[in-house]
Scaffold this motif. Sequence first.
Motif, short mmCIF file in Angstrom:
data_model
loop_
_atom_site.label_atom_id
_atom_site.label_comp_id
_atom_site.label_asym_id
_atom_site.label_seq_id
_atom_site.Cartn_x
_atom_site.Cartn_y
_atom_site.Cartn_z
N ALA A 18 0.87 -1.05 0.03
CA ALA A 18 -0.12 -0.04 0.13
C ALA A 18 0.82 1.22 -0.03
O ALA A 18 1.93 1.19 0.65
CB ALA A 18 -0.92 0.03 1.09
N THR A 19 0.69 2.04 -0.96
CA THR A 19 1.37 3.44 -1.06
C THR A 19 0.56 4.50 -0.91
O THR A 19 1.30 5.71 -0.91
CB THR A 19 2.13 3.50 -2.29
N GLN A 20 -0.69 4.54 -0.81
CA GLN A 20 -1.62 5.60 -0.72
C GLN A 20 -2.61 5.45 0.28
O GLN A 20 -3.10 4.33 0.62
CB GLN A 20 -2.32 5.83 -1.97
N LEU A 21 -2.91 6.81 0.94
CA LEU A 21 -3.98 6.77 2.00
C LEU A 21 -5.03 7.57 1.51
O LEU A 21 -4.85 8.61 1.16
CB LEU A 21 -3.43 7.34 3.40
N ASN A 22 -6.30 7.12 1.06
CA ASN A 22 -7.44 8.18 1.08
C ASN A 22 -8.27 8.09 2.41
O ASN A 22 -8.56 6.85 3.13
CB ASN A 22 -8.18 7.53 -0.01
N LEU A 35 -16.58 10.85 12.30
CA LEU A 35 -16.26 9.39 11.84
C LEU A 35 -15.59 9.43 10.62
O LEU A 35 -16.14 10.21 9.65
CB LEU A 35 -17.64 8.41 11.81
N PHE A 36 -14.67 8.89 10.37
CA PHE A 36 -13.83 9.01 9.19
C PHE A 36 -13.70 7.60 8.57
O PHE A 36 -13.69 6.63 9.14
CB PHE A 36 -12.15 9.31 9.35
N TYR A 37 -13.81 7.59 7.06
CA TYR A 37 -13.63 6.29 6.25
C TYR A 37 -12.23 6.69 5.94
O TYR A 37 -11.65 7.56 5.49
CB TYR A 37 -14.71 6.24 4.95
N TYR A 38 -11.35 5.37 5.84
CA TYR A 38 -10.17 5.39 5.19
C TYR A 38 -9.91 4.24 4.37
O TYR A 38 -10.64 3.12 4.62
CB TYR A 38 -8.93 5.37 6.23
N ALA A 39 -9.13 4.24 3.32
CA ALA A 39 -8.80 3.16 2.29
C ALA A 39 -7.13 3.24 2.14
O ALA A 39 -6.71 4.48 1.87
CB ALA A 39 -9.72 3.20 1.10
N LEU A 40 -6.40 2.16 2.09
CA LEU A 40 -5.20 1.90 1.68
C LEU A 40 -5.00 1.44 0.34
O LEU A 40 -5.69 0.37 -0.02
CB LEU A 40 -4.31 0.99 2.73
N LEU A 48 -6.82 -1.99 -1.11
CA LEU A 48 -6.31 -3.36 -0.36
C LEU A 48 -6.84 -3.50 1.04
O LEU A 48 -7.16 -4.50 1.37
CB LEU A 48 -4.69 -3.05 -0.25
N THR A 49 -7.36 -2.51 1.54
CA THR A 49 -8.18 -2.54 2.72
C THR A 49 -8.80 -1.24 3.02
O THR A 49 -8.63 -0.17 2.62
CB THR A 49 -6.94 -2.95 3.95
N GLN A 50 -9.73 -1.30 3.91
CA GLN A 50 -10.69 -0.06 4.33
C GLN A 50 -11.18 -0.13 5.57
O GLN A 50 -11.24 -1.40 6.20
CB GLN A 50 -11.50 0.35 3.09
N GLY A 51 -11.68 0.88 6.20
CA GLY A 51 -12.12 0.84 7.63
C GLY A 51 -12.69 2.25 7.93
O GLY A 51 -12.76 3.24 7.21
N SER A 80 -3.22 7.29 13.65
CA SER A 80 -3.99 6.16 14.44
C SER A 80 -3.98 4.96 13.64
O SER A 80 -3.92 3.70 14.52
CB SER A 80 -5.55 6.47 14.24
N LEU A 81 -3.38 4.73 12.37
CA LEU A 81 -3.05 3.53 11.64
C LEU A 81 -1.75 3.07 11.71
O LEU A 81 -1.29 2.15 11.17
CB LEU A 81 -3.57 3.65 10.10
N LYS A 82 -0.80 3.77 12.34
CA LYS A 82 0.67 3.76 12.62
C LYS A 82 1.18 3.78 11.10
O LYS A 82 2.31 2.96 10.80
CB LYS A 82 0.85 2.16 13.16
N LEU A 83 0.80 4.73 10.31
CA LEU A 83 1.48 5.04 8.87
C LEU A 83 2.18 6.06 9.02
O LEU A 83 2.03 7.07 9.82
CB LEU A 83 0.44 5.27 8.01
N THR A 84 3.05 6.28 8.16
CA THR A 84 3.74 7.47 8.09
C THR A 84 3.56 8.06 6.38
O THR A 84 3.71 7.43 5.25
CB THR A 84 5.38 7.22 7.90
#
Length: 86
Positions: A18-22, A35-40, A48-51, A80-84
């Motif tokens: 995964a190289t992008q966060l939306n 409340l936020f939606y996210y996707a990698l 690849l994943t979402q939540g 929150s997702l421990k991403l940089t």
Amino acid sequence: MKQIQPVSIWYNGNQIEATQLNTYVINDNLLDTALFYYALLSADNIQLTQGNLSMTGFDYAAYNTSPDANEYAYNWVATSLKLTLI
């Protein structure tokens, strides 16, 4: 959408980076919770994943008063997702 430090995600029997966060707001009660939606996503824009993540308390107050709420939200979701973010 923001670029992230690549992370491996198991997707359909393969490890894909995964190289992008939306992210975007699904709901904001304009008082104390958002409340936020996210996707990698991969470099090819494969989801690849979402939540969902719920922001409350100090984080919501800081988001609600931030001069750049979008940037604050992206940083909060990434942390929150421990991403940089890169």
